[in-house]
Design a protein around this motif. Sequence first.
Motif, PDB file in Angstrom:
ATOM      1  N   ALA A 146       0.812  -1.217   0.000  1.00  0.00           N
ATOM      2  CA  ALA A 146       0.000   0.000   0.000  1.00  0.00           C
ATOM      3  C   ALA A 146       0.850   1.275   0.000  1.00  0.00           C
ATOM      4  O   ALA A 146       0.419   2.301  -0.511  1.00  0.00           O
ATOM      5  N   THR A 147       2.049   1.213   0.562  1.00  0.00           N
ATOM      6  CA  THR A 147       2.911   2.396   0.521  1.00  0.00           C
ATOM      7  C   THR A 147       3.205   2.769  -0.933  1.00  0.00           C
ATOM      8  O   THR A 147       3.023   3.917  -1.349  1.00  0.00           O
ATOM      9  N   HIS A 189      -2.761   7.385   7.463  1.00  0.00           N
ATOM     10  CA  HIS A 189      -1.648   6.476   7.741  1.00  0.00           C
ATOM     11  C   HIS A 189      -0.305   7.143   7.445  1.00  0.00           C
ATOM     12  O   HIS A 189      -0.179   7.916   6.488  1.00  0.00           O
ATOM     13  N   THR A 191       2.315   6.148   6.067  1.00  0.00           N
ATOM     14  CA  THR A 191       2.908   5.895   4.745  1.00  0.00           C
ATOM     15  C   THR A 191       2.379   6.850   3.679  1.00  0.00           C
ATOM     16  O   THR A 191       3.037   7.086   2.671  1.00  0.00           O
ATOM     17  N   VAL A 238      -5.887   2.041  10.791  1.00  0.00           N
ATOM     18  CA  VAL A 238      -5.094   0.922  11.334  1.00  0.00           C
ATOM     19  C   VAL A 238      -5.389   0.636  12.799  1.00  0.00           C
ATOM     20  O   VAL A 238      -5.116  -0.471  13.264  1.00  0.00           O
ATOM     21  N   ASP A 263      -6.888   5.557   0.595  1.00  0.00           N
ATOM     22  CA  ASP A 263      -5.944   4.567   1.108  1.00  0.00           C
ATOM     23  C   ASP A 263      -6.784   3.492   1.782  1.00  0.00           C
ATOM     24  O   ASP A 263      -7.307   3.688   2.878  1.00  0.00           O
ATOM     25  N   ALA A 265      -5.788   0.117   2.386  1.00  0.00           N
ATOM     26  CA  ALA A 265      -4.819  -0.983   2.446  1.00  0.00           C
ATOM     27  C   ALA A 265      -5.483  -2.309   2.800  1.00  0.00           C
ATOM     28  O   ALA A 265      -5.320  -3.301   2.100  1.00  0.00           O
ATOM     29  N   PHE A 266      -6.251  -2.312   3.887  1.00  0.00           N
ATOM     30  CA  PHE A 266      -7.004  -3.526   4.193  1.00  0.00           C
ATOM     31  C   PHE A 266      -8.512  -3.289   4.122  1.00  0.00           C
ATOM     32  O   PHE A 266      -9.265  -4.122   3.668  1.00  0.00           O
ATOM     33  N   ASP A 292      -3.748  -3.307  -0.326  1.00  0.00           N
ATOM     34  CA  ASP A 292      -2.798  -4.397  -0.166  1.00  0.00           C
ATOM     35  C   ASP A 292      -3.477  -5.703  -0.542  1.00  0.00           C
ATOM     36  O   ASP A 292      -4.667  -5.885  -0.283  1.00  0.00           O
ATOM     37  N   HIS A 294      -1.374  -8.412   0.349  1.00  0.00           N
ATOM     38  CA  HIS A 294      -0.699  -9.241   1.353  1.00  0.00           C
ATOM     39  C   HIS A 294      -1.288  -9.089   2.754  1.00  0.00           C
ATOM     40  O   HIS A 294      -0.851  -9.750   3.675  1.00  0.00           O
ATOM     41  N   LYS A 295      -2.266  -8.229   2.913  1.00  0.00           N
ATOM     42  CA  LYS A 295      -2.948  -8.165   4.214  1.00  0.00           C
ATOM     43  C   LYS A 295      -4.175  -9.076   4.164  1.00  0.00           C
ATOM     44  O   LYS A 295      -4.057 -10.279   4.346  1.00  0.00           O
TER      45      LYS A 295
HETATM   46  C1  LIG Z   1      -0.618  -1.242   6.101  1.00  0.00           C
HETATM   47  C2  LIG Z   1      -1.109   0.074   5.641  1.00  0.00           C
HETATM   48  C3  LIG Z   1      -0.370   0.864   4.754  1.00  0.00           C
HETATM   49  C4  LIG Z   1       1.009   0.457   4.299  1.00  0.00           C
HETATM   50  O1  LIG Z   1       0.965  -0.731   3.596  1.00  0.00           O
HETATM   51  P1  LIG Z   1       2.278  -1.553   3.243  1.00  0.00           P
HETATM   52  O2  LIG Z   1       1.724  -2.761   2.600  1.00  0.00           O
HETATM   53  O3  LIG Z   1       2.952  -1.832   4.549  1.00  0.00           O
HETATM   54  O4  LIG Z   1       3.104  -0.740   2.337  1.00  0.00           O
HETATM   55  C5  LIG Z   1      -0.917   2.040   4.312  1.00  0.00           C
HETATM   56  N1  LIG Z   1      -2.126   2.439   4.738  1.00  0.00           N
HETATM   57  C6  LIG Z   1      -2.871   1.731   5.605  1.00  0.00           C
HETATM   58  C7  LIG Z   1      -4.208   2.229   6.017  1.00  0.00           C
HETATM   59  C8  LIG Z   1      -2.382   0.503   6.086  1.00  0.00           C
HETATM   60  O5  LIG Z   1      -3.118  -0.221   6.922  1.00  0.00           O
END
Ligand SMILES: *Cc1c(COP(=O)(O)O)cnc(C)c1O
Length: 461
Positions: A146-147, A189, A191, A238, A263, A265-266, A292, A294-295
């Motif tokens: 996600a980064t 987040h 990132t 998160v 964003d 990611a999950f 992501d 991988h999450k």
């Molecule tokens: C985990 C996460 C990220 C970063 O993801 P990576 O896979 O570690 O690069 C960015 N934003 C949110 C909301 C996340 O939960």
Amino acid sequence: MGVETNESWKTVRELLDKAHERAARFLESLPERRVAAARNADDLAQALGGALPHVGRPASEILAQLDEIGSQGTVASPGPRYFGFVTGGALPASIAANWLAAAWDQNAFSETSSPIGAAVESVALRWVLEILGLPASAGAAFVTGATMANLTALAAARRSVLIAHGYDVDRQGLQGAPEITVLAGEQAHATLFKALGLLGLGRAQVIRVPADVQGRMRADALPGLTGPAIVCTQVGNVNTGAFDPVGAISDAVKAGDVWTHVDGAFGLWARASRRFDHAADGIERADSWATDAHKWLNVPYDNGLAIVRDPEALRGAMSLQADYLPERAGRDPFDYTPESSRRARGLEIWAAIASLGRDGVEALVVRSCRHARRFAEGLRAAGYQLLNDVVLNQVLVSFGDDRTTSEVIRGVQRDGTCWCGGTRWRGRTAMRISVSSWATTGDDVERSLAAILEVASGVKR
Ligand SMILES: *Cc1c(COP(=O)(O)O)cnc(C)c1O
């Protein structure tokens, strides 16, 4: 004299059989394995280090050393009782696909260099878009997480909002460009800020929009906005799992030179189920999404996707020309990604979705959230305070004052039945439980809950 090496194709089968045996043994140990690592990094570096070897050793010997020493430094994060960060395990089908892909060693930068690399990305993308309820015509980059997905999508955003002002940033550069206003929620987040910094938009230049007690950006607190501008929203905080009201925000700021990014990611995977519609509706109206695999999709590292509504905005920012590149008609991955040479990571996403099916992805998400609610219920019943509304797969719990909570977290990690991390939420220390593995069963939740309560009752308050 032939190639100087200890190995040959003749012995590769024997070697891979050994790797298979060791890997299978590791995976089979996960359900009962202590979750925390048995050895620390310094210690492992000592054991595997020494002077640079001048002559090589047989691969089977290296494999044995890596397994016997190295596996002691693994965290059982692909196992069923790891609730740290937001991690997820790796589905068996995706591990197997990853092995085959390693043997294939494809350079998935283009259709010419790897037809299968390009093909699985196209199919996996179509499937992911359907599961997430995003426009079928969107463009995407399969990136490391996600980064990078935030970085990639925001590069498309930067390009697009400046093109609307007659400025081609990718050609002319940021110096001299019209200033871009960037907004993000107070609880965005970390990132995301890194991505904005890398893009020259300044980590500290971002205007922070106030959030509510669950960490959701408040649509009513959005400042008046004139473009060029980028509004960064989030689905799946998160800590709390909460969603920004993305639909309302993107409707409020909609303009040709204002871009809404998500964003997710999950949290974006909640779109696999209609049960989350009350929070997740309207997300499809944004301009780009980072997520992501991988999450919550449970594929091996490193796997994420940058998805952009207008494929040309992404392609414009990422494409390149070189004399040695062939004429092309189909979708070449490198037209959409920051990287050129890259592994065929789309295979793992393809295999994961093929093995679960649409219903299986939904079931994984729904089951994780049910487990999170059970944790919350058990902790509350024992008298501990929940610091968030458990709306998704995240639970924040306090065991009393900050010192007590920290001690419980350390105790839980030491105990090894499960693994949970700590965080700060609204000025308080909290233990954070994130349920995102395909492997977690109801029984794992009960065992973990019992272990947490046992540790907590042993810590003086
Ligand atoms: C985990 C996460 C990220 C970063 O993801 P990576 O896979 O570690 O690069 C960015 N934003 C949110 C909301 C996340 O939960």
